[in-house]
Design a protein around this motif. Structure first.
Motif, PDB file in Angstrom:
ATOM      1  N   CYS A 313       0.854  -1.057   0.064  1.00  0.00           N
ATOM      2  CA  CYS A 313      -0.047   0.086   0.063  1.00  0.00           C
ATOM      3  C   CYS A 313       0.765   1.247  -0.314  1.00  0.00           C
ATOM      4  O   CYS A 313       0.991   1.725   1.067  1.00  0.00           O
ATOM      5  CB  CYS A 313      -0.922  -0.017   1.285  1.00  0.00           C
ATOM      6  N   PRO A 314       1.480   1.678  -1.128  1.00  0.00           N
ATOM      7  CA  PRO A 314       2.308   2.909  -1.245  1.00  0.00           C
ATOM      8  C   PRO A 314       1.804   4.027  -1.089  1.00  0.00           C
ATOM      9  O   PRO A 314       0.352   4.040  -1.188  1.00  0.00           O
ATOM     10  CB  PRO A 314       3.207   2.686  -2.569  1.00  0.00           C
ATOM     11  N   ASN A 315       2.470   5.029  -0.677  1.00  0.00           N
ATOM     12  CA  ASN A 315       1.954   6.448  -0.574  1.00  0.00           C
ATOM     13  C   ASN A 315       0.672   6.552   0.498  1.00  0.00           C
ATOM     14  O   ASN A 315      -0.279   7.198   0.518  1.00  0.00           O
ATOM     15  CB  ASN A 315       1.147   6.978  -1.608  1.00  0.00           C
ATOM     16  N   THR A 316       0.968   5.815   1.597  1.00  0.00           N
ATOM     17  CA  THR A 316      -0.122   6.079   2.831  1.00  0.00           C
ATOM     18  C   THR A 316       0.427   7.075   3.678  1.00  0.00           C
ATOM     19  O   THR A 316       1.535   7.733   3.629  1.00  0.00           O
ATOM     20  CB  THR A 316       0.400   4.976   4.059  1.00  0.00           C
ATOM     21  N   PRO A 317      -0.384   7.967   4.195  1.00  0.00           N
ATOM     22  CA  PRO A 317      -0.236   9.279   4.798  1.00  0.00           C
ATOM     23  C   PRO A 317       0.686   9.229   6.081  1.00  0.00           C
ATOM     24  O   PRO A 317       0.852   8.143   6.623  1.00  0.00           O
ATOM     25  CB  PRO A 317      -1.674   9.570   5.435  1.00  0.00           C
ATOM     26  N   ALA A 318       1.210  10.448   5.930  1.00  0.00           N
ATOM     27  CA  ALA A 318       2.252  10.217   7.292  1.00  0.00           C
ATOM     28  C   ALA A 318       1.621  10.248   8.444  1.00  0.00           C
ATOM     29  O   ALA A 318       0.816  10.753   9.036  1.00  0.00           O
ATOM     30  CB  ALA A 318       2.830  11.696   7.114  1.00  0.00           C
ATOM     31  N   GLY A 319       2.201   9.236   9.363  1.00  0.00           N
ATOM     32  CA  GLY A 319       1.714   8.948  10.636  1.00  0.00           C
ATOM     33  C   GLY A 319       0.940   7.945  10.770  1.00  0.00           C
ATOM     34  O   GLY A 319       0.582   7.389  11.746  1.00  0.00           O
ATOM     35  N   GLN A 320       0.602   7.232   9.527  1.00  0.00           N
ATOM     36  CA  GLN A 320      -0.493   6.338   9.754  1.00  0.00           C
ATOM     37  C   GLN A 320       0.185   4.981   9.987  1.00  0.00           C
ATOM     38  O   GLN A 320       1.320   4.495   9.463  1.00  0.00           O
ATOM     39  CB  GLN A 320      -1.132   6.055   8.266  1.00  0.00           C
ATOM     40  N   LYS A 321      -0.408   4.471  10.896  1.00  0.00           N
ATOM     41  CA  LYS A 321      -0.046   2.981  11.581  1.00  0.00           C
ATOM     42  C   LYS A 321      -0.223   2.035  10.393  1.00  0.00           C
ATOM     43  O   LYS A 321      -1.286   1.917   9.616  1.00  0.00           O
ATOM     44  CB  LYS A 321      -0.491   2.658  12.648  1.00  0.00           C
ATOM     45  N   VAL A 322       0.800   1.119   9.846  1.00  0.00           N
ATOM     46  CA  VAL A 322       0.533   0.274   9.090  1.00  0.00           C
ATOM     47  C   VAL A 322       1.027  -1.314   9.354  1.00  0.00           C
ATOM     48  O   VAL A 322       1.691  -1.410  10.346  1.00  0.00           O
ATOM     49  CB  VAL A 322       1.366   0.729   7.706  1.00  0.00           C
ATOM     50  N   ASP A 323       0.446  -2.143   8.580  1.00  0.00           N
ATOM     51  CA  ASP A 323       0.815  -3.418   9.006  1.00  0.00           C
ATOM     52  C   ASP A 323       2.361  -3.831   8.313  1.00  0.00           C
ATOM     53  O   ASP A 323       2.935  -3.020   7.667  1.00  0.00           O
ATOM     54  CB  ASP A 323      -0.163  -4.467   8.835  1.00  0.00           C
ATOM     55  N   GLY A 324       2.678  -5.018   8.294  1.00  0.00           N
ATOM     56  CA  GLY A 324       3.895  -5.453   7.720  1.00  0.00           C
ATOM     57  C   GLY A 324       3.948  -5.272   6.191  1.00  0.00           C
ATOM     58  O   GLY A 324       4.861  -5.426   5.673  1.00  0.00           O
ATOM     59  N   ALA A 325       2.799  -5.345   5.637  1.00  0.00           N
ATOM     60  CA  ALA A 325       2.928  -5.186   4.149  1.00  0.00           C
ATOM     61  C   ALA A 325       2.508  -3.814   3.806  1.00  0.00           C
ATOM     62  O   ALA A 325       2.503  -3.536   2.508  1.00  0.00           O
ATOM     63  CB  ALA A 325       1.609  -5.871   3.502  1.00  0.00           C
ATOM     64  N   GLY A 326       2.640  -2.887   4.593  1.00  0.00           N
ATOM     65  CA  GLY A 326       2.665  -1.416   4.406  1.00  0.00           C
ATOM     66  C   GLY A 326       1.268  -0.839   4.196  1.00  0.00           C
ATOM     67  O   GLY A 326       1.058   0.238   3.763  1.00  0.00           O
ATOM     68  N   CYS A 327       0.291  -1.569   4.768  1.00  0.00           N
ATOM     69  CA  CYS A 327      -1.146  -1.135   4.439  1.00  0.00           C
ATOM     70  C   CYS A 327      -1.670  -0.293   5.751  1.00  0.00           C
ATOM     71  O   CYS A 327      -1.185  -0.999   7.042  1.00  0.00           O
ATOM     72  CB  CYS A 327      -2.122  -2.160   4.073  1.00  0.00           C
ATOM     73  N   PRO A 328      -2.546   0.277   5.839  1.00  0.00           N
ATOM     74  CA  PRO A 328      -3.049   0.987   6.955  1.00  0.00           C
ATOM     75  C   PRO A 328      -3.702  -0.036   7.757  1.00  0.00           C
ATOM     76  O   PRO A 328      -4.567  -1.027   7.433  1.00  0.00           O
ATOM     77  CB  PRO A 328      -4.335   1.940   6.586  1.00  0.00           C
ATOM     78  N   LEU A 329      -3.537   0.118   9.194  1.00  0.00           N
ATOM     79  CA  LEU A 329      -4.483  -0.956  10.308  1.00  0.00           C
ATOM     80  C   LEU A 329      -5.820  -0.634  10.287  1.00  0.00           C
ATOM     81  O   LEU A 329      -6.078   0.650  10.581  1.00  0.00           O
ATOM     82  CB  LEU A 329      -3.510  -1.030  11.649  1.00  0.00           C
ATOM     83  N   ALA A 330      -6.651  -1.375   9.897  1.00  0.00           N
ATOM     84  CA  ALA A 330      -8.013  -1.198  10.058  1.00  0.00           C
ATOM     85  C   ALA A 330      -8.577  -1.059  11.290  1.00  0.00           C
ATOM     86  O   ALA A 330      -9.523  -0.559  11.826  1.00  0.00           O
ATOM     87  CB  ALA A 330      -8.666  -2.387   9.182  1.00  0.00           C
ATOM     88  N   LYS A 331      -7.885  -1.874  12.271  1.00  0.00           N
ATOM     89  CA  LYS A 331      -8.540  -1.953  13.799  1.00  0.00           C
ATOM     90  C   LYS A 331      -7.359  -1.385  14.739  1.00  0.00           C
ATOM     91  O   LYS A 331      -6.393  -1.384  14.754  1.00  0.00           O
ATOM     92  CB  LYS A 331      -8.416  -3.413  13.914  1.00  0.00           C
ATOM     93  N   PRO A 332      -8.108  -0.698  15.672  1.00  0.00           N
ATOM     94  CA  PRO A 332      -7.224  -0.018  16.646  1.00  0.00           C
ATOM     95  C   PRO A 332      -6.388  -1.018  17.652  1.00  0.00           C
ATOM     96  O   PRO A 332      -7.056  -2.326  17.442  1.00  0.00           O
ATOM     97  CB  PRO A 332      -8.313   0.516  17.602  1.00  0.00           C
ATOM     98  N   GLU A 333      -5.382  -0.825  18.190  1.00  0.00           N
ATOM     99  CA  GLU A 333      -4.483  -1.817  18.855  1.00  0.00           C
ATOM    100  C   GLU A 333      -5.560  -2.424  20.054  1.00  0.00           C
ATOM    101  O   GLU A 333      -5.809  -1.610  20.952  1.00  0.00           O
ATOM    102  CB  GLU A 333      -3.373  -1.219  19.288  1.00  0.00           C
ATOM    103  N   VAL A 334      -5.315  -3.560  20.333  1.00  0.00           N
ATOM    104  CA  VAL A 334      -6.310  -4.158  21.230  1.00  0.00           C
ATOM    105  C   VAL A 334      -5.114  -5.125  22.259  1.00  0.00           C
ATOM    106  O   VAL A 334      -4.536  -5.823  21.524  1.00  0.00           O
ATOM    107  CB  VAL A 334      -7.354  -5.061  20.813  1.00  0.00           C
ATOM    108  N   LYS A 335      -5.137  -4.907  23.308  1.00  0.00           N
ATOM    109  CA  LYS A 335      -4.336  -5.672  24.176  1.00  0.00           C
ATOM    110  C   LYS A 335      -4.672  -7.086  24.034  1.00  0.00           C
ATOM    111  O   LYS A 335      -5.950  -7.554  24.614  1.00  0.00           O
ATOM    112  CB  LYS A 335      -4.129  -5.078  25.889  1.00  0.00           C
TER     113      LYS A 335
END
Length: 455
Positions: A313-335
């Motif tokens: 997922c190239p060209n993601t916005p700055a500060g966007q959290k991504v997964d190992g493939a570079g794509c934005p994380l759809a879910k918030p971090e859950v412990k």
């Protein structure tokens, strides 16, 4: 002191002449008449023949007419020839032939009744040494003139005829016999090079007869002598492709040899330089290709921590959290918590993990269990610490590097399967943390491991 100054001046002169001699560029080398220095006689034409004709007279440069047996010398025609063998560039042996007439008149003292003499030289044969001078030339490839001197000895066969004041002639010997005696010819001359193997010979010789009978008149007790001034041609025998030794200039061959060797050295150096340039160009091309390949794995255009090569997922916005493939994380971090099943997946991956011997290349057998670990990291957003270890075989530095490379190889594979690179830590410890003894094969096998710590 004077001797040293003289030697210094001669050395300086030689260097100056040599600098001019070798100033010729190697590209304009002339190999005409070239003979490799110190070659044997087979490289030259050493045999030659000569024919000549000239003037015979009883007068010589070693005396005055007033002291001759006959005070008025007369000139007569003479002819001769020779065969010469050149032994050294400046020395040869030649067999000479000479014939003709020698005449003179006005016998002394007056009142003897003799008017003139005529000696017919039927033949003479002599063996002489011929010393060629100045055939070394520092300024030209070949000298045009070769001075020479000769000295030898032989036998002369002659018949004197005396004429009295009344005009009557008689042989010196009543029975008309000829006289045969030893004589010594001494001469000097110049040879002019007319062409390849042809020389113009101009010379003068004085012939000392071993008695006072040559002119048929014994007076004064001294031996008779006569001179011969001649002009003729000399022809070198042998193959025309070979130079004549007597006219060959060895300095020219030394100069040509130097230039040929210098050109050969220059050509070899140029070949080496060209080869080095070609090797450097190939090395540069290979390096550029390697750098281009490495850039694929290091460039992160959107700054999300995932290299463009792995970024799905190239060209993601700055500060966007991504997964190992570079794509934005759809879910918030859950412990989440590590379950026993999660631990079993990791343990199974450790159990099945294999590398090529002495390398950081993961064998295909390990991929299925590592794929399950990658899915576990992606689904539950776990963090993972990879710790590489080795046995004590090999150097400390090698083991440390190998353990680090293996941990990094596992991280790279997990990231390629979608795991978040920022949540994976890869560390190498080498042989510093064994869990078993390195003295046995089984112990060393246990020490060669990669530990997975899931959290």
């Amino acid at each position: 002191m004077k001797t040293n100054l003289r030697k210094a001046s001669m050395l300086l002169t030689g260097l100056m002449v040599g600098s001019k001699l070798f100033a010729q560029t190697p590209d304009s080398i002339s190999t005409k008449n070239y003979v490799q220095p110190f070659s044997g006689g087979g490289a030259f034409r050493t045999w030659s023949i000569g024919i000549n004709g000239g003037v015979l007279t009883p007068y010589t440069i070693f005396g005055t007419n007033g002291k001759q047996d006959f005070t008025t010398p007369q000139a007569e025609f003479g002819y001769g020839g020779y065969i010469k063998k050149q032994i050294l560039p400046s020395f040869g042996l030649q067999a000479d032939f000479l014939a003709g007439k020698v005449k003179g008149k006005d016998a002394q003292p007056n009142g003897t009744g003799l008017s003139s003499f005529q000696t017919k030289m039927q033949w003479s044969a002599a063996l002489s040494g011929n010393l060629t001078l100045a055939n070394i030339n520092w300024r030209h490839q070949k000298g045009a003139i070769q001075p020479y001197v000769t000295f030898g000895g032989g036998v002369i066969n002659y018949k004197p005829v005396l004429t009295n004041t009344a005009g009557a002639s008689a042989n010196f010997k009543a029975n008309d016999e000829s006289i045969r005696e030893f004589f010594i010819p001494v001469g000097a001359g110049l040879k002019f090079n007319l062409g390849s193997g042809v020389n113009l010979d101009m010379g003068y010789s004085v012939n000392f007869v071993a008695s006072d009978n040559f002119d048929g008149y014994n007076f004064g007790g001294g031996s008779d002598k006569f001179s011969y001034g001649h002009i003729g041609l000399e022809f070198a025998l042998g193959r025309s492709s070979k130079p004549q030794m007597a006219t060959h200039n060895p300095v020219s061959s030394m100069r040509t040899e130097y230039l040929l060797q210098d050109k050969q050295t220059r050509d070899q150096l140029q070949m080496q330089i060209d080869a080095e340039k070609a090797a450097n160009a190939k090395l540069r091309s290979d390096l550029d290709a390697t750098n281009a390949n490495l850039a694929k794995f290091t460039v992160d255009s959107d700054g999300d921590g995932v290299a463009d090569f792995y970024d799905k997922c190239p060209n993601t916005p700055a500060g966007q959290k991504v997964d190992g493939a570079g794509c934005p994380l759809a879910k918030p971090e859950v412990k989440v918590y590590v379950t026993e099943e999660d631990k079993r997946v990791v343990k199974d991956a450790i159990k099945n993990l294999e590398f090529d011997l002495g390398k950081a290349t993961i064998r295909a057998k390990s991929f299925p269990s590592l794929d399950r670990v990658a899915k576990l990291l992606t689904d539950k957003n776990f963090s993972l610490k990879l710790a590489g270890h080795t046995d004590n075989t090999g150097s400390d530095a090698l083991n440390l590097r190998l353990s680090k490379d293996r941990a990094e190889a596992i991280k790279a594979y997990l990231v390629s399967q979608g795991a978040n690179a920022s949540r994976i830590e890869a560390t190498g410890y080498g042989e510093s943390q064994p869990i078993s003894s390195n003295k046995t094969a089984a112990g060393r096998q246990e020490n060669r491991r990669v530990e997975f710590t899931l959290y």
